[in-house]
Write an enzyme that holds these catalytic residues in place. Structure first.
Site, mmCIF file in Angstrom:
data_model
loop_
_atom_site.group_PDB
_atom_site.id
_atom_site.type_symbol
_atom_site.label_atom_id
_atom_site.label_comp_id
_atom_site.label_asym_id
_atom_site.label_seq_id
_atom_site.Cartn_x
_atom_site.Cartn_y
_atom_site.Cartn_z
ATOM 1 N N CYS A 130 0.840 -1.200 0.000
ATOM 2 C CA CYS A 130 0.000 0.000 0.000
ATOM 3 C C CYS A 130 0.876 1.252 0.000
ATOM 4 C CB CYS A 130 -0.938 0.010 1.198
ATOM 5 S SG CYS A 130 -2.079 1.414 1.160
ATOM 6 N N CYS A 133 -0.471 4.203 2.387
ATOM 7 C CA CYS A 133 -0.214 4.012 3.822
ATOM 8 C C CYS A 133 1.280 4.060 4.137
ATOM 9 C CB CYS A 133 -0.828 2.701 4.311
ATOM 10 S SG CYS A 133 -2.646 2.710 4.274
#
EC number: 1.11.1.28
Length: 174
Positions: A130, A133
């Site tokens: 990700c 993130c």
């Protein structure tokens, strides 16, 4: 030692991973809690039973019960967040203002120093792929005073444990 069990179980073609595990376990870039919390959170994120079992055993010698719970909490909450934020990114600008609407209380009150929890979240986010993130947690730990070298030490732990998990899966399927 459990890390030794992991290393001794790796095949010859994974010698680099074995050497990296040894070096990273002796790292002085991170505090003991940061180091072993990263190992534990990432071990959980690999979804590999052998990696998780062996690392859990060793991490319990270095971490308090609160830190163990926080590391496992980081792995769990990032499993959810990484999916949600990746999807939000893929869906594009139309979804930028859509409220996430998922509970994430552990991020505000992890039970350990915020910087440690954020570092573990960053490492897990790299395993889970990700970008959003990973970048967000990197920004937070940098603002909390961690160096690029400390941050990348956690990334190296994540990369190495993911490689170890892959080698174990390969061998189990041979």
């Amino acid at each position: 030692m459990s890390l030794d069990n992991l290393k001794s179980g790796l095949p010859e073609y994974a010698k680099d991973l074995k050497l990296n595990l040894g070096s990273l376990a002796r790292s002085t870039e991170l505090t003991e809690q940061q180091l072993w919390g990263t190992f534990l959170a990432v071990a959980a994120a690999t979804r590999n039973e052998a990696v998780f079992s062996e690392i859990s055993e060793e991490a319990s010698e270095h971490l308090s019960e609160e830190a163990i719970n926080a590391a496992l909490g980081a792995a769990s909450i990032m499993a959810m967040n990484n999916v949600a934020y990746r999807a939000k990114g893929w869906l594009g600008d139309d979804y930028a203002q859509v409220k996430m609407g998922l509970r994430m209380n552990i991020i505000a009150k992890p039970g350990v120093d915020k910087v440690d929890f954020e570092l573990w979240s960053l490492a897990v986010s790299t395993v889970n792929g990700c970008e959003h993130c990973t970048i967000a947690h990197e920004k937070t730990v940098r603002s909390e005073g961690l160096t690029k070298e400390q941050i990348f030490e956690a990334v190296k732990i994540a990369a190495t444990l993911q490689g170890v998990a892959q080698a174990i899966e390969i061998e189990a399927s041979r």
